[in-house]
Design an enzyme around this catalytic site. Structure first.
Site, short mmCIF file in Angstrom:
data_model
loop_
_atom_site.label_atom_id
_atom_site.label_comp_id
_atom_site.label_asym_id
_atom_site.label_seq_id
_atom_site.Cartn_x
_atom_site.Cartn_y
_atom_site.Cartn_z
N HIS A 155 -5.97 -6.26 2.67
CA HIS A 155 -5.01 -5.21 2.95
C HIS A 155 -4.64 -5.19 4.43
O HIS A 155 -5.50 -5.02 5.29
CB HIS A 155 -5.59 -3.85 2.55
CG HIS A 155 -5.83 -3.72 1.08
ND1 HIS A 155 -5.10 -2.87 0.28
CD2 HIS A 155 -6.71 -4.34 0.25
CE1 HIS A 155 -5.52 -2.95 -0.97
NE2 HIS A 155 -6.51 -3.84 -1.01
N CYS A 192 -3.03 -2.89 5.89
CA CYS A 192 -3.20 -1.55 6.45
C CYS A 192 -4.58 -1.42 7.09
O CYS A 192 -4.82 -0.51 7.88
CB CYS A 192 -2.99 -0.47 5.39
SG CYS A 192 -4.12 -0.57 3.99
N GLN A 215 -4.88 -0.68 -4.84
CA GLN A 215 -5.43 -1.80 -5.61
C GLN A 215 -6.11 -1.29 -6.88
O GLN A 215 -6.05 -1.94 -7.93
CB GLN A 215 -6.42 -2.60 -4.76
CG GLN A 215 -6.98 -3.83 -5.48
CD GLN A 215 -7.84 -4.68 -4.59
OE1 GLN A 215 -7.63 -4.75 -3.38
NE2 GLN A 215 -8.84 -5.33 -5.16
N CYS A 244 0.84 -1.19 0.00
CA CYS A 244 0.00 0.00 0.00
C CYS A 244 0.88 1.25 0.00
O CYS A 244 1.79 1.38 0.82
CB CYS A 244 -0.90 -0.03 1.23
SG CYS A 244 -1.68 1.54 1.61
N GLU A 245 0.60 2.17 -0.91
CA GLU A 245 1.42 3.37 -0.99
C GLU A 245 1.16 4.36 0.14
O GLU A 245 1.91 5.32 0.32
CB GLU A 245 1.19 4.07 -2.34
CG GLU A 245 -0.19 4.63 -2.53
CD GLU A 245 -0.38 5.27 -3.90
OE1 GLU A 245 -1.14 6.23 -3.99
OE2 GLU A 245 0.24 4.79 -4.87
N HIS A 246 0.10 4.13 0.91
CA HIS A 246 -0.22 5.04 2.00
C HIS A 246 0.50 4.69 3.30
O HIS A 246 0.86 5.59 4.07
CB HIS A 246 -1.73 5.05 2.25
CG HIS A 246 -2.52 5.47 1.05
ND1 HIS A 246 -3.70 4.86 0.67
CD2 HIS A 246 -2.28 6.43 0.12
CE1 HIS A 246 -4.16 5.43 -0.42
NE2 HIS A 246 -3.33 6.38 -0.79
N HIS A 247 0.69 3.39 3.56
CA HIS A 247 1.30 2.98 4.82
C HIS A 247 2.49 2.04 4.62
O HIS A 247 3.12 1.62 5.59
CB HIS A 247 0.26 2.27 5.70
CG HIS A 247 -0.95 3.09 5.99
ND1 HIS A 247 -2.13 2.93 5.28
CD2 HIS A 247 -1.18 4.08 6.88
CE1 HIS A 247 -3.03 3.79 5.73
NE2 HIS A 247 -2.48 4.50 6.70
#
Length: 210
Positions: free
Chosen positions: A170, A172, A142, A101-104
């Protein structure tokens, strides 16, 4: 079966090459950053068990994010025209993958189901799975992963239609935040005959679930 190399004049706009990263840190700088993170979480990077951890982290990142150094075009440009007149759906089910995940920067794992209607040629089946890995081994959402896979197949195979379905869990969401286990996220992308004809979408879904 004769192979055909289909010329492609432009490059994949989602590919990331080293030459496009003039400010890329050195390995030593990356290892130093990992060492800082170890200190930030409250541990001692000088203790025995962590002495080589920064090096291991960066080596692991090289593998986990190797997709930035690969171009899907190289795997899709070689096609085969000698298929005995076959022009029906080609479906690959249950292509397993792990992405981050690019956020976490936490992993999400799942399976991709991919189908296409060849126009005049087909591509080696392993090449489609390779494309999934190339895009999965980058920081992702995704939704973006789904679009990138479909777009690459559309662009380099020029089929009559592409269908992509991705199911993933996920971490995250399961490891942090709301901490809900076993939640599956489903994304789809249709083009060509799949987009224009709902019955083809139903056929694809039925074949995936069968």
């Amino acid at each position: 079966m004769d192979a055909v190399l289909r010329p492609v004049t432009d490059t994949d706009p989602t590919a990331t090459e080293d030459k496009k990263l003039p400010n890329r840190p050195s390995r030593a700088e990356a290892e130093a950053a990992a060492r800082v993170l170890l200190q930030w979480i409250g541990d001692d990077p000088e203790r025995e068990g962590l002495l080589d951890t920064p090096k291991r982290v960066i080596k692991a990142y090289e593998d986990l994010f190797s997709g930035y150094k690969e171009d899907p075009r190289e795997h899709l440009e070689r096609t085969f025209e000698e298929v005995g007149g076959y022009n029906d759906i080609v479906l690959l089910k249950d292509i397993s993958f792990t992405s981050f995940c690019e956020h976490h920067v936490l992993p999400f794992t799942g399976k991709a189901h991919i189908a296409y209607y060849p126009d005049h040629a087909v591509v080696g089946l392993s090449k489609i799975a390779r494309v999934v890995d190339i895009y999965a081994r980058r920081l992702q959402t995704q939704e973006h992963l789904t679009v990138q896979i479909a777009t690459a197949l559309e662009k380099y195979l020029a089929p009559r239609g592409v269908a992509v379905m991705i199911e993933a869990e996920h971490q995250c969401m399961s490891m942090r935040g709301i901490q809900k286990q076993g939640v599956s996220t489903l994304t789809n992308r249709f083009s060509g005959v799949f987009e224009d004809n709902v019955s083809e979408q139903v056929r694809f879904m039925t074949m995936v679930r069968s």
